[in-house]
Structure formats: structure tokens, C-alpha cells
Design a protein around this motif. Structure first.
Motif, PDB file in Angstrom:
ATOM      1  N   UNK A 122       0.825  -1.208   0.000  1.00 10.35           N
ATOM      2  CA  UNK A 122       0.000   0.000   0.000  1.00 10.35           C
ATOM      3  C   UNK A 122       0.857   1.256   0.000  1.00 10.35           C
ATOM      4  N   UNK A 137      -7.341  15.732  -4.898  1.00  9.85           N
ATOM      5  CA  UNK A 137      -7.736  15.197  -3.584  1.00  9.85           C
ATOM      6  C   UNK A 137      -7.298  16.152  -2.484  1.00  9.85           C
ATOM      7  N   UNK A 140      -9.553  18.967  -2.062  1.00 11.32           N
ATOM      8  CA  UNK A 140     -10.767  18.615  -1.316  1.00 11.32           C
ATOM      9  C   UNK A 140     -10.481  18.510   0.180  1.00 11.32           C
ATOM     10  N   UNK A 141      -9.397  17.817   0.520  1.00 16.77           N
ATOM     11  CA  UNK A 141      -9.078  17.623   1.933  1.00 16.77           C
ATOM     12  C   UNK A 141      -8.855  18.945   2.649  1.00 16.77           C
ATOM     13  N   UNK A 148     -12.166  18.147   5.050  1.00 18.24           N
ATOM     14  CA  UNK A 148     -12.201  17.428   6.320  1.00 18.24           C
ATOM     15  C   UNK A 148     -11.193  18.022   7.300  1.00 18.24           C
ATOM     16  N   UNK A 151     -12.610  21.161   8.804  1.00 19.44           N
ATOM     17  CA  UNK A 151     -13.750  20.820   9.662  1.00 19.44           C
ATOM     18  C   UNK A 151     -13.253  20.312  11.007  1.00 19.44           C
ATOM     19  N   UNK A 181       4.240  11.894   1.100  1.00 16.94           N
ATOM     20  CA  UNK A 181       3.120  10.967   0.933  1.00 16.94           C
ATOM     21  C   UNK A 181       3.297  10.106  -0.321  1.00 16.94           C
TER      22      UNK A 181
ATOM     23  N   UNK B  24      -0.362   3.261   6.849  1.00 18.04           N
ATOM     24  CA  UNK B  24      -1.519   2.693   6.141  1.00 18.04           C
ATOM     25  C   UNK B  24      -2.662   3.701   6.117  1.00 18.04           C
ATOM     26  N   UNK B  27      -1.963   6.561   3.758  1.00 22.18           N
ATOM     27  CA  UNK B  27      -2.039   6.215   2.333  1.00 22.18           C
ATOM     28  C   UNK B  27      -3.482   6.005   1.888  1.00 22.18           C
ATOM     29  N   UNK B  28      -4.291   5.444   2.751  1.00 22.60           N
ATOM     30  CA  UNK B  28      -5.636   5.034   2.326  1.00 22.60           C
ATOM     31  C   UNK B  28      -6.703   6.108   2.543  1.00 22.60           C
ATOM     32  N   UNK B  30      -7.083   9.365   2.099  1.00 26.03           N
ATOM     33  CA  UNK B  30      -7.514  10.278   1.038  1.00 26.03           C
ATOM     34  C   UNK B  30      -8.458   9.607   0.037  1.00 26.03           C
ATOM     35  N   UNK B  31      -8.174   8.337  -0.286  1.00 28.91           N
ATOM     36  CA  UNK B  31      -9.037   7.639  -1.249  1.00 28.91           C
ATOM     37  C   UNK B  31     -10.397   7.325  -0.639  1.00 28.91           C
ATOM     38  N   UNK B  33     -11.874   8.959   1.665  1.00 25.13           N
ATOM     39  CA  UNK B  33     -12.609  10.205   1.779  1.00 25.13           C
ATOM     40  C   UNK B  33     -13.256  10.572   0.441  1.00 25.13           C
ATOM     41  N   UNK B  34     -12.479  10.430  -0.647  1.00 23.32           N
ATOM     42  CA  UNK B  34     -13.037  10.714  -1.971  1.00 23.32           C
ATOM     43  C   UNK B  34     -14.196   9.775  -2.279  1.00 23.32           C
ATOM     44  N   UNK B  48     -21.262  19.446   6.085  1.00 25.43           N
ATOM     45  CA  UNK B  48     -20.008  18.927   6.637  1.00 25.43           C
ATOM     46  C   UNK B  48     -20.194  17.674   7.487  1.00 25.43           C
ATOM     47  N   UNK B  50     -19.822  14.516   6.189  1.00 29.87           N
ATOM     48  CA  UNK B  50     -19.189  13.354   5.577  1.00 29.87           C
ATOM     49  C   UNK B  50     -17.755  13.185   6.068  1.00 29.87           C
ATOM     50  N   UNK B  51     -17.444  12.012   6.600  1.00 31.32           N
ATOM     51  CA  UNK B  51     -16.056  11.718   6.936  1.00 31.32           C
ATOM     52  C   UNK B  51     -15.592  10.499   6.153  1.00 31.32           C
ATOM     53  N   UNK B  52     -15.278   9.430   6.833  1.00 32.06           N
ATOM     54  CA  UNK B  52     -14.726   8.299   6.088  1.00 32.06           C
ATOM     55  C   UNK B  52     -15.796   7.363   5.527  1.00 32.06           C
ATOM     56  N   UNK B 253     -18.612  19.043  -5.794  1.00 34.46           N
ATOM     57  CA  UNK B 253     -17.681  18.275  -4.963  1.00 34.46           C
ATOM     58  C   UNK B 253     -17.905  16.775  -5.138  1.00 34.46           C
TER      59      UNK B 253
END
Lengths: 311, 289
Positions: A122, A137, A140-141, A148, A151, A181, B24, B27-28, B30-31, B33-34, B48, B50-52, B253
Motif C-alpha cells: 500500500x 484530492x 478537497x481535503x 475534512x 472541519x 506521501x 496505512x 495512504x488510504x 484520502x481515497x 474520503x473521496x 459537513x 461526511x467523513x470516512x 464536490x
């Protein structure tokens, strides 16, 4: 005389060619391609010394000597870009050179093999994600209204939302952290390969002598991979000024241009957006020459340190 | 070998595992979240919430981007650039790498020097642009494919791989009456599956992710999906038409996230199966130094 092995010594030119002409035939197309697309642009750099007129060919119309070089030399925009390139590169090197080493050492200490494999797999992945996607991304973050990150900052600390992507204060930090990253896992592969070459006997002996894990890292792992670390350091210094141009361009906004305008984006803007071809070529050539000096320097350094040039 | 369970070693392994869990997560997330944004309702996003995990799960944004003709078009363009670009690239690189893998071939050393020099000194942006434009490739799909067909790093990777194939095989093939083209096709290539997969994947990822060359060379109907995405992000391309009358910025968004997910999906889905080839490349490259 062996067949199939270019030998050349005992052959006359004619028999040599009769035997191996197919190998040359094979190369014709790619070599031609290579010369056109890699070497013609290299000579195209003479445009930096000639005036370009639209529609009059890519080589310019008349010689103007060092005019364009003198112009950018006295151009504050150039020096701003030069400084930004240097600062961002050094910052990136200082942060992102040691992190993969540390990461590799820690990954190597994971005892559960399945977990180790998952972490490795990963952590390489971000390397293959398009820069456009990464920056989208990130946008957005970090978005001030819906991201997020803002927030959470509001909920936990009650602080004001910050428009990170547009604020020159945060540009460098964000650039460097995105690199962390994206490339930490990938770069760590090289160090992991080096670590896996260390003899297990060393660790066993150290354990018997009562060395704990941290001591083993400082007295066995790090000294053993020192040659790899040095080679990687030299490689990185050699490409010091080649920042991720596309990433910077994607993160560039007029508001953060004070720090985000690097040489490559300056060349792009003056050259392609404003069509000052000769001027932009001169700036590009200048940074290209610095680049090759750095590479030459790195090779000398590597020869001195390891007795072996990298190329 | 039994580890001694001392106190400090236990703390050490706790730290190691925490760092790994954090990596881990980093790395994961951001995806994830999208993904959750793309499946959430505009109402939940604007509040506001929405989280994971998706809130008020729906597939509206995917339905919308699939009605958006420009998106389909861009996706098709990217597929075309990736497939055709990788094919052209592999053909040229194999034809170049095989003769160059023969150290004793006359001229080989000089050509290798040319190849290596070109890795460190390039024409730069403007001369490259002017070359492509004077070859009349601007505004044609070839501008995406041709200038990047040979990547020196991948070429060297192939050359190094070909050098590891035993010469005996080739000698036997010559005795059997094969010429060099025959040897390449019937002896070398069948043995080079792993190297070709590695180089092919690097090349495919390059073409899939490329957007800058599309920006400077192409017209909008030829744009690859990454450039389409970039234009949505910078606001130069409208998604608003598809978004209807609702709050445009918030609907955008979830749509943006849906485009991000769909345009990255092939890499994310194929990646776990192909990652060993990716890793092979960096290690062969590393041996070279």
C-alpha cells in the motif's frame, strides 16, 4: 569464430556488416527517432541566442548574442524563481531524504510478515497516482469550506478555516509533505533491498551480546546500508533542481506565486503562455546547464567516495 | 532465533507497529474520503457531515458524470493514448534495446553515451514544443504519443535485462538458421515477459497519468481524462451543466470526487495484482546504480 557474438576483431568490415547488418537495421527507426526527439531539441537551444519570429521557423531569424541572458539576469522575476527553486529543492531534500530510510528500517522490523507485505504494497501505491488526482484530492481535503481538515480543526480547536492551497505561507510545507506521501514507500524499496542483504549473523551476535533493537539499528543496520545512503544522497544532489514541475504548476495560484513560481513555471509562462520563445529558452538553457554541472559534480563526488562513477 | 522479550524491545515493536498503522492510514484515507464524498448526498456534504463513510448513500454523482459526454470522450481518449502509446513505445524500445544489449557491437558504446547524456541534458520545454509544432503534430493525437515513445530509464532497464539472457541460446538459434529478427521474436521476447511487463506498466502509467502534454499540444476534444479532471478542479471546464439547478459548488464536490475515483480506478484495481512488476523495475534499475 563464435556465431552470434559480435566479435569484430578477426572480421573485415564487409563480413562484419554482412553478419550483423540486421542488428543495425533493427536500430534504424528507434535511433532516428531518438536523434529527432532527444537531440534536435537539444540543438534547438540555440534559439536562446537568436531572435524568434512567429512563422519563420523554430531556429529563429538572427543572432542576438547574449541579449536574452542579460535580460533575465537583471529580471527580478527570474531571481525570485531561482530562489524559490533552490529553497523548495533544499527543503524537499532535507525532509524527504531521511524519511524513506527511517521508514525502510521500521518496515524491516515488522515481525508479522503478512502485515509487512500489506504495508509495503500500500505504501508504494501513491507513486502511481496521477499528480492531477493527488492535487485534486488535496484540494478537497484542505478546502476551507468543506475540507475534512478544516472541519476537524474547527470542531476540535474551534479555529478559523484556512485556505491552505491559496496561502503562500503553507505552499512549501504542502509541497514537501505531498512528496513525502507520494514517494516514501517507493524510495524505501531501495533501502529495504539493501537491508535484506545484511547478514543475519550480525544481529544474532548482537542479541547474544545483549544489544536491544534500537542499538542493533544504530550499530548494525545503519552502518551496513551507509554505502546505499551515500549513493542515494549523491543521486539526489545531482537532480537537486529538478522539482516536480507538474505538481508545482497544479498548485500554483496567483496568491501563492511569491513562493510557488519556480524556474520551470517561469519558463512555461513566459514561453508558452506569453510566447516569448527565445527569452524562455534562455532561462531554460541556464537551468539545464546548472543541472548538468550538478550531475558532473555528483559523478566526481561518487568516484572519489566509492571509486566508481554512477554513469 | 528467539527474540528476547525485554521491556525496551516491547516498546520498540509497539512504536514500529504504530508507525506502520499510521502509514496505512495516511495512504488510504484520502481515497476513502473521496469515495465517501462521491457516494454522499449534496445535503450531507454541505453540512459537513461526511467523513470516512458515505452519508445518505446514493450514486447520483456517478449517474451524472456518465451522462456527461465530455467525460466519456476524455476517458476514451485516455484509453486510446495508453494502449496505442504503450504499444508504440514497447516496439521502439525493444528494437533499440536488443542491439544495444550487445557490448561488442560496433558503435554500441557511442550510442549508449548518447542515450545517457540525453538523460541529463534535455532540450527543455520550448525547443521541444517548437519541434513538435514544426513537425505539424500540434492538435493531433500523435503529439501525445510520439514525443514520449522512448524513455531512457525504461530503455536501460530493458537493455540490462536482455544482457542477462545467456548467449548460448542465441548461438544455438543461429545454428538452427534463425536471423537476428527471428532470434528477437522467437528466443529473446518469449524469455522477457517479466521485463516487458515491468516496462509496459511504467509506460502505461505514464500515458494514463499524462495531462501536461495534452494541455500544451491538444484541442479540447482530444483531451485525456486527467486534463479533463484538472480543468474541473481549476474551474476552466464546466460540470455545472450536468449538475442541474442545485447548489453548484456542493454538487460539484461529489462529482469531482466521482471523476477522481473513476479516473484512478484502473490503477487502484489493477495495482495489487501487478505491483510485483512495478517493484521489479526499481530493483533492476538499482543494480545498475
Amino acid at each position: 569464430m563464435k556465431h552470434g557474438k559480435p566479435d569484430g576483431v578477426a572480421l573485415s568490415n564487409r563480413t562484419y556488416f554482412a553478419r550483423y547488418y540486421q542488428l543495425y537495421l533493427m536500430m534504424v527507426l528507434p535511433l532516428l527517432y531518438f536523434l529527432v526527439f532527444k537531440y534536435v531539441p537539444m540543438f534547438g537551444n540555440i534559439l536562446a541566442f537568436r531572435r524568434y519570429r512567429p512563422g519563420m521557423g523554430p531556429w529563429g531569424t538572427e543572432w542576438v548574442g547574449l541579449q536574452y541572458f542579460k535580460r533575465f539576469w537583471s529580471d527580478p522575476a527570474f531571481w525570485r524563481a531561482f530562489r524559490n527553486t533552490l529553497v523548495l529543492s533544499l527543503l524537499n531534500l532535507i525532509v524527504n531524504f531521511p524519511i524513506p530510510i527511517l521508514f525502510a528500517i521500521l518496515v524491516n522490523e515488522v515481525r508479522n510478515l503478512a502485515f509487512k507485505k500489506v504495508v509495503q504494497t500500500i505504501s508504494y501505491m501513491p507513486r502511481f497516482i496521477s499528480t492531477v488526482v493527488v492535487i485534486a484530492i488535496l484540494g478537497e481535503l484542505l478546502s476551507p469550506s468543506s475540507g475534512i481538515f478544516n472541519i476537524l480543526r474547527q470542531k476540535i480547536f474551534g479555529s478559523e478555516a484556512i485556505y491552505f492551497m491559496n496561502d503562500s505561507k503553507y505552499f512549501r510545507m504542502i509541497y514537501v509533505l505531498v512528496d513525502t506521501w507520494q514517494y516514501t514507500g517507493w524510495t524505501a524499496i531501495i533501502y529495504l533491498a539493501a537491508i535484506s542483504g545484511i547478514s543475519a549473523d550480525l544481529y544474532e551476535a548482537a542479541t547474544i551480546d545483549g544489544a536491544n533493537k534500537t542499538q542493533q539499528i544504530f550499530y548494525i543496520t545503519i552502518p551496513s546500508i551507509m554505502p546505499t545512503i551515500m549513493v542515494m544522497l549523491i543521486l539526489n544532489v545531482g537532480r537537486l533542481l529538478s522539482l516536480g514541475f507538474e505538481k508545482v504548476l497544479l498548485m500554483y495560484t496567483p496568491d501563492n506565486s511569491m513562493v510557488s513560481d519556480i524556474i520551470d513555471t517561469l519558463v512555461y509562462r513566459t514561453g508558452l503562455a506569453n510566447q516569448n520563445y527565445s527569452y524562455a529558452t534562455a532561462i531554460g538553457l541556464f537551468s539545464g546547464i546548472i543541472g548538468i554541472i550538478l550531475v558532473a559534480g555528483r559523478n566526481t563526488m561518487s568516484k572519489r567516495l566509492t571509486g566508481d562513477g554512477i554513469y | 532465533m528467539k527474540q528476547y522479550k525485554t521491556h525496551s524491545n516491547r516498546i520498540f515493536s509497539l512504536v514500529v507497529n504504530l508507525v506502520m498503522l499510521f502509514s496505512l492510514f495516511a495512504c488510504l484515507t484520502p481515497f476513502l474520503y473521496m469515495l465517501s464524498l462521491s457516494f454522499s448526498s449534496p445535503r450531507a456534504i454541505i453540512n459537513n457531515e461526511v467523513f470516512l463513510f458515505p452519508k445518505e448513500f446514493n450514486i447520483e454523482s456517478y449517474r451524472q458524470i456518465f451522462t456527461y459526454p465530455n467525460f466519456f470522450h476524455a476517458y476514451g481518449n485516455t484509453l486510446f493514448y495508453t494502449i496505442v502509446g504503450t504499444a508504440i513505445s514497447l516496439c521502439l524500445m525493444v528494437l533499440f534495446a536488443y542491439p544495444l544489449s550487445k557490448n561488442k557491437l560496433k558503435g554500441q558504446k557511442m550510442i549508449m553515451k548518447l542515450v545517457i547524456f540525453s538523460m541529463f541534458f534535455t532540450g527543455g520545454l520550448i525547443p521541444n514544443y517548437l519541434l513538435v509544432s514544426s513537425l505539424h503534430l500540434v492538435n493531433t493525437r500523435w503529439a501525445m504519443l510520439i514525443p514520449f515513445a522512448i524513455n531512457q530509464f525504461n530503455l536501460i532497464l530493458l537493455i540490462n535485462f536482455f544482457k542477462t539472457i545467456p548467449l548460448d541460446l542465441e548461438e544455438a538459434a543461429i545454428i538452427d538458421g534463425l536471423d537476428y529478427f527471428g532470434i528477437l521474436r522467437k528466443v529473446i521476447l518469449p524469455l522477457s515477459g517479466a521485463a516487458l511487463a515491468t516496462v509496459g506498466l511504467y509506460t502505461a502509467v505514464f500515458f494514463w497519468n499524462d495531462w501536461f502534454n495534452g494541455l500544451i499540444y491538444l484541442k479540447s476534444s482530444q483531451f485525456p481524462v486527467m486534463l479533463f479532471l484538472r480543468n474541473i478542479v481549476t474551474g476552466t471546464s464546466m460540470v455545472g451543466d450536468a449538475a442541474g439547478a442545485g447548489d453548484k459548488s456542493t454538487i460539484a464536490i461529489s462529482i469531482k470526487s466521482a471523476v477522481i475515483i473513476t479516473s484512478t480506478l484502473p490503477i487502484i484495481v489493477l495495482y495489487p495484482f501487478l505491483q510485483r512488476y512495478f517493484v521489479k523495475g526499481i530493483l533492476i534499475g538499482a543494480v545498475k546504480g
